[in-house]
Design an enzyme around this catalytic site. Structure first.
Site, PDB file in Angstrom:
ATOM      1  N   GLU A  79     -51.048 -78.000  95.401  1.00  0.00           N
ATOM      2  CA  GLU A  79     -50.823 -77.270  96.637  1.00  0.00           C
ATOM      3  C   GLU A  79     -51.104 -78.238  97.786  1.00  0.00           C
ATOM      4  O   GLU A  79     -52.148 -78.895  97.795  1.00  0.00           O
ATOM      5  CB  GLU A  79     -51.768 -76.064  96.729  1.00  0.00           C
ATOM      6  N   ARG A 305     -61.502 -78.843  83.638  1.00  0.00           N
ATOM      7  CA  ARG A 305     -61.333 -79.683  84.814  1.00  0.00           C
ATOM      8  C   ARG A 305     -62.396 -80.774  84.822  1.00  0.00           C
ATOM      9  O   ARG A 305     -63.426 -80.659  84.169  1.00  0.00           O
ATOM     10  CB  ARG A 305     -61.375 -78.848  86.086  1.00  0.00           C
ATOM     11  N   LYS A 315     -61.226 -78.919  97.031  1.00  0.00           N
ATOM     12  CA  LYS A 315     -60.554 -79.334  98.260  1.00  0.00           C
ATOM     13  C   LYS A 315     -61.147 -78.630  99.475  1.00  0.00           C
ATOM     14  O   LYS A 315     -61.216 -79.211 100.551  1.00  0.00           O
ATOM     15  CB  LYS A 315     -59.058 -79.022  98.156  1.00  0.00           C
TER      16      LYS A 315
HETATM   17  P1  ATP Z   1     -59.287 -77.400  94.315  1.00  0.00           P
HETATM   18  O1  ATP Z   1     -60.130 -76.515  93.476  1.00  0.00           O
HETATM   19  O2  ATP Z   1     -59.874 -78.729  94.608  1.00  0.00           O
HETATM   20  O3  ATP Z   1     -58.733 -76.727  95.545  1.00  0.00           O
HETATM   21  P2  ATP Z   1     -56.843 -76.801  93.050  1.00  0.00           P
HETATM   22  O4  ATP Z   1     -56.839 -76.536  91.620  1.00  0.00           O
HETATM   23  O5  ATP Z   1     -56.727 -75.631  93.914  1.00  0.00           O
HETATM   24  O6  ATP Z   1     -58.061 -77.735  93.386  1.00  0.00           O
HETATM   25  P3  ATP Z   1     -54.202 -77.785  93.133  1.00  0.00           P
HETATM   26  O7  ATP Z   1     -53.516 -78.517  94.202  1.00  0.00           O
HETATM   27  O8  ATP Z   1     -53.742 -76.411  92.832  1.00  0.00           O
HETATM   28  O9  ATP Z   1     -55.718 -77.805  93.490  1.00  0.00           O
HETATM   29  O10 ATP Z   1     -54.230 -78.650  91.808  1.00  0.00           O
HETATM   30  C1  ATP Z   1     -53.089 -79.192  91.215  1.00  0.00           C
HETATM   31  C2  ATP Z   1     -53.337 -79.394  89.755  1.00  0.00           C
HETATM   32  O11 ATP Z   1     -54.476 -80.210  89.555  1.00  0.00           O
HETATM   33  C3  ATP Z   1     -53.595 -78.085  89.046  1.00  0.00           C
HETATM   34  O12 ATP Z   1     -52.845 -78.075  87.854  1.00  0.00           O
HETATM   35  C4  ATP Z   1     -55.063 -78.098  88.762  1.00  0.00           C
HETATM   36  O13 ATP Z   1     -55.337 -77.407  87.594  1.00  0.00           O
HETATM   37  C5  ATP Z   1     -55.354 -79.595  88.647  1.00  0.00           C
HETATM   38  N1  ATP Z   1     -56.735 -79.877  89.027  1.00  0.00           N
HETATM   39  C6  ATP Z   1     -57.359 -79.542  90.179  1.00  0.00           C
HETATM   40  N2  ATP Z   1     -58.647 -79.917  90.162  1.00  0.00           N
HETATM   41  C7  ATP Z   1     -58.855 -80.529  88.973  1.00  0.00           C
HETATM   42  C8  ATP Z   1     -59.987 -81.141  88.341  1.00  0.00           C
HETATM   43  N3  ATP Z   1     -61.182 -81.210  88.940  1.00  0.00           N
HETATM   44  N4  ATP Z   1     -59.826 -81.662  87.110  1.00  0.00           N
HETATM   45  C9  ATP Z   1     -58.630 -81.614  86.493  1.00  0.00           C
HETATM   46  N5  ATP Z   1     -57.539 -81.063  87.025  1.00  0.00           N
HETATM   47  C10 ATP Z   1     -57.627 -80.510  88.244  1.00  0.00           C
HETATM   48 MG    MG Z   2     -54.848 -74.508  92.683  1.00  0.00          MG
END
Ligand code: ATP
Ligand code: MG
Length: 608
Positions: A79, A305, A315
Site C-alpha cells: 500500500e 512477518r 509503517k
Molecule cells: P505495516 O504493518 O508496516 O503498515 P503492511 O502490511 O500494512 O505493513 P503493506 O504495504 O500492506 O504493509 O505490505 C505489503 C506486503 O508486505 C504485504 O504482503 C505484507 O504482508 C508484507 N509485509 C509487511 N510487513 C512485513 C513484515 N514485517 N515482514 C514480512 N512481510 C511484511
Molecule cells: Mg497491509
C-alpha cells in the site's frame, strides 16, 4: 459456482520470457578512486538453490499436480502509504524469489484503495526500493485502482446474486452490531433490502448522492460466524478524497479485503503470499473470489512477518517517527526502511542474504538485529576497500623524524595477496594523528596499543615508541604525544624480528582531510519497543546518533560520492552520505567491526 467467462480473457498476458531474466546488477557499492572491482552482478539466483521452506514446498507440489496449470504467478502488493522497510524486503525476496526459481513471474501491485493515507511520494519510493533490491516486474506493474471499474461491476454482481446489501448503519453501529468473539453479531436492519433497492442505492452512492459515512456496501455472509471477518464485512465505503491516480472519479472506495482477492484473481495470481495476520481473513478472501464470475482462484498462503530487535516495523509507527522529527526522514540511516538502510550504506546483496538466512516460517518471532549486522559485515568484507580514518584525532609528534620530510607508502586497498583492489599512496610525515582511544597513560592488562615507553607499529609505516606526553594544564588531558621512530622498520617490519603487538592506523596531519563521521547506534533501547508498557517513543535511544565533526581521513578518498563504501581500518564499515560534497566529506557508519578489545573490556567490567 460462477462460470468461467470474461475475467480471464481480460487478464494480463502470460509471461514473456524476457521478464524472467535475472535482475540487473545492483549498483557497485565499493568505489574508491583507485581501481576496485565492481560488485558482482546481483540476482536472486546467485545464492544457489534455496532450501525448500513450506511455501516453496507448496509451489513444488502444485507444479507436480498441475494445479494452476503449472503456472507460478506471485505478486508483491504494497500500500503506498509509507516507505518500504526490511520486513517488506522479506516479502519481496519471497514473492519475487519464488517466481524466479519456479519459472514464473511476480507482479508489483499497488494496493491503492485508501487515498486518504496514500501519496505519490510513497509510490515512487516503493518502485525505487524494489528495483534497488534487485527485482524486476517487467511490464507487470499494476494498481488496485486499475480495477476500480471491474471491482464495481463485481459488486453489482454480488448485489444481483443477493450476496451484498447497502447498509445505513453508522460505523459506530456497525461495530456494535458485530458482536464479539464469544457473542454472535446482530443482523443489520437493512440486510433484507431488495436487490433493486440495493442496486439503486449503490449506483447513487457512486454518483455521489449521499454524504461520507452515511452508507456502506456490505457482504451478506453470516452475522453469527465464529470468524468476525465473515460477519457481513464492509466492501465499499463513501469517501470524498481525491485519489493519486483516479482523481475525483470515485467517491466510493473498495475495502482492502474485497479489492485484494479480486485483484489477485483478475491478474491470475497463483500463490498469494502474505503475512500471518491475514490468516483469519482467508475465508473472506476465498468468499469474494467464489461469489463473482472468475475462473481463477489464487491460493492465499501466510508466513510469519519479520520483526527485528531494537526497531519497529510498522509503517504507522515509522511515520510517527518521521512526522514528529525523532529522525531526519524516511531515509534516516537509523530507520529500518530500505531507503534508510541504503543511505546508511547497506547493499541490496546484504539484505537479500539476510532474508535468505532468516528463512520463512509460520511462527512469529523477533530476529536479533545482529543477524542483519552479520550479513552486512560479510557482504562488505569482500567488497569494501580499506582506508585509514582517525575518528577522534590525537596529535603525535615523531621527534627524530626529519622536519619537512614526506614519504609516501603504497598501501593495498585489500589485505589479500596479490592485492586485487590495488594500492593507494598514503603520505607520512613528522606529525601524525592517532586515534585518541589508542593511547592511555596507564594501560590495563591486554591493552596492546600506545602507552608511555611502549613500542607500536604504524600500519605499513614504522615502529614508534612513546617518549613523553603534553597535557592541557587546566584539564590534565593529554593533548599531544611525543614519540621516536626506528628508521630501520620501514614498512612496519623490524629487521631484528622483535615482537610488537599493537598495529595502529594513522594519518599525516598535514595531508589528512577533515571529515564528518556519523555514528549510528540502535534506534531503541529495548529489544521489543512495542512490547513494553511505555509508549514506544519513550524508549528511543537518545544516543542513536553521534556526530564526530573533527575526524580526519586519508587524502586518497577525496572526491568520493555515494554509494561508495569503505572499511575504515580497525573501526568498521562506512559509506559516503548523500549530504557529502567535495568541500565537506560526510560518512555514515554502516556497522562496526567485531571489536575484540571492547569485548575484553566489557568482560572485565562484568567481572568487577
Ligand atoms: P505495516 O504493518 O508496516 O503498515 P503492511 O502490511 O500494512 O505493513 P503493506 O504495504 O500492506 O504493509 O505490505 C505489503 C506486503 O508486505 C504485504 O504482503 C505484507 O504482508 C508484507 N509485509 C509487511 N510487513 C512485513 C513484515 N514485517 N515482514 C514480512 N512481510 C511484511
Ligand atoms: Mg497491509
Amino acid at each position: 459456482m460462477p462460470d468461467a467467462r470474461s475475467s480471464c480473457n481480460a487478464s494480463p498476458p502470460e509471461p514473456a520470457t524476457a521478464e524472467l531474466a535475472p535482475a540487473p546488477p545492483a549498483p557497485a557499492s565499493a568505489m574508491a578512486p583507485a581501481p576496485v572491482p565492481a560488485s558482482a552482478p546481483a540476482g536472486p539466483a546467485e545464492a544457489g538453490p534455496p532450501s525448500l521452506d513450506f511455501i516453496r514446498s507448496i509451489v513444488v507440489d502444485d507444479s507436480r499436480t498441475g494445479k494452476h496449470g503449472g503456472r507460478v504467478v506471485t505478486r508483491f502488493p504494497p500500500e503506498p502509504n509509507g516507505y518500504l522497510h526490511i520486513g517488506h524486503a522479506k516479502a519481496i525476496c519471497l514473492d519475487f524469489g519464488v517466481a524466479a526459481e519456479y519459472g514464473g513471474r511476480c507482479h508489483l501491485r499497488f494496493d491503492d484503495t485508501n487515498p486518504s493515507k496514500e501519496d505519490v511520494e510513497y509510490t515512487e519510493s516503493i518502485i525505487e526500493d524494489v528495483r534497488w533490491l534487485g527485482f524486476d516486474w517487467g511490464e507487470h506493474l499494476y494498481h488496485a485502482s486499475d480495477y476500480f471499474e471491474r471491482l464495481y461491476q463485481f459488486a453489482i454482481e454480488l448485489i444481483e446474486r443477493g450476496r451484498a446489501y447497502i447498509c445505513d448503519l453508522t460505523p459506530e453501529e456497525v461495530r456494535r452490531f458485530r458482536g464479539t468473539l464469544t457473542e454472535p453479531g446482530l443482523d443489520s436492519p437493512y440486510r433484507d433490502r431488495s436487490v433493486e433497492e440495493n442496486l439503486d442505492l449503490f449506483r447513487r452512492m457512486r454518483a455521489g448522492e449521499f454524504p461520507d459515512g452515511s452508507r456502506t456496501l456490505r457482504a451478506k455472509i453470516d452475522m453469527a460466524s465464529p470468524n468476525l471477518n465473515m460477519r457481513d464485512p464492509v466492501l465499499y465505503r463513501l469517501m470524498r478524497v481525491a485519489h493519486q491516480r483516479t482523481g475525483d472519479s470515485w467517491c466510493i472506495y473498495p475495502m482492502y479485503d474485497y479489492a485484494h482477492p479480486l485483484s489477485d484473481a483478475v491478474e491470475r495470481i497463483t500463490h498469494s503470499i502474505c503475512t500471518l495476520e491475514f490468516e483469519a481473513h482467508r475465508p473472506l478472501y476465498d468468499w469474494c473470489i467464489e461469489n463473482v464470475t472468475l475462473d481463477c482462484h489464487p491460493q492465499q498462503i501466510e508466513f510469519a512477518r519479520l520483526n527485528l530487535s531494537y526497531t519497529v516495523m510498522s509503517k504507522r509507527k515509522l511515520l510517527q517517527l518521521v512526522q514528529q522529527g525523532h529522525v531526519r526522514g524516511w531515509d534516516d540511516p537509523r530507520m529500518p526502511t530500505l531507503a534508510g538502510l541504503r543511505r546508511r550504506g547497506v547493499t541490496p546483496e546484504a539484505i537479500r542474504s539476510f532474508c535468505e538466512r532468516i528463512g520463512v516460517a509460520k511462527r512469529d518471532s523477533i530476529v536479533d538485529v545482529q543477524m542483519l549486522e552479520d550479513a552486512v559485515r560479510d557482504d562488505l568484507n569482500v567488497r569494501a576497500p580499506r582506508v585509514m580514518c582517525v575518528l577522534r584525532p590525537l596529535k603525535v609528534v615523531i621527534d627524530n623524524y626529519p622536519d619537512g620530510q614526506v614519504e609516501e607508502f603504497d598501501v593495498p586497498y585489500y589485505p589479500d595477496d596479490p592485492p586485487r583492489m590495488g594500492y593507494r599512496k598514503v603520505p607520512f610525515s613528522k606529525e601524525i594523528y592517532l586515534e585518541r582511544d589508542d593511547f592511555v597513560e596507564e594501560p590495563p592488562k591486554k591493552f596492546f596499543r600506545l602507552a608511555p615507553g611502549r613500542e607500536v607499529r604504524l600500519r605499513q609505516a614504522y615502529l614508534i615508541t612513546c617518549q613523553s606526553v603534553v597535557k592541557d594544564p587546566q584539564t590534565g588531558e593529554v593533548v599531544e604525544v611525543h614519540c621516536t621512530y626506528d628508521p630501520a622498520t620501514r614498512g612496519g617490519m623490524p629487521p631484528d624480528g622483535r615482537k610488537v603487538k599493537g598495529t595502529l592506523h594513522w594519518l599525516s596531519t598535514a595531508h589528512a582531510l577533515p571529515v564528518e563521521v556519523r555514528l549510528y547506534d540502535r534506534l531503541f533501547t529495548v529489544e521489543n519497543p512495542l512490547g513494553e508498557k511505555q509508549d514506544f517513543l519513550a524508549l528511543l535511544n537518545p544516543r542513536s546518533l553521534e556526530t564526530l565533526a573533527g575526524s580526519r581521513i586519508e587524502p586518497s578518498v577525496a572526491g568520493v560520492a555515494p554509494p561508495a563504501c569503505f572499511q575504515f581500518e580497525r573501526q568498521g564499515y562506512f559509506a559516503v552520505d548523500p549530504d557529502s560534497s567535495a568541500g565537506k566529506l560526510i560518512f555514515n557508519r554502516i556497522v562496526a567491526l567485531r571489536d575484540s578489545w571492547s569485548k575484553i573490556a566489557a568482560k572485565g567490567e562484568q567481572g568487577q
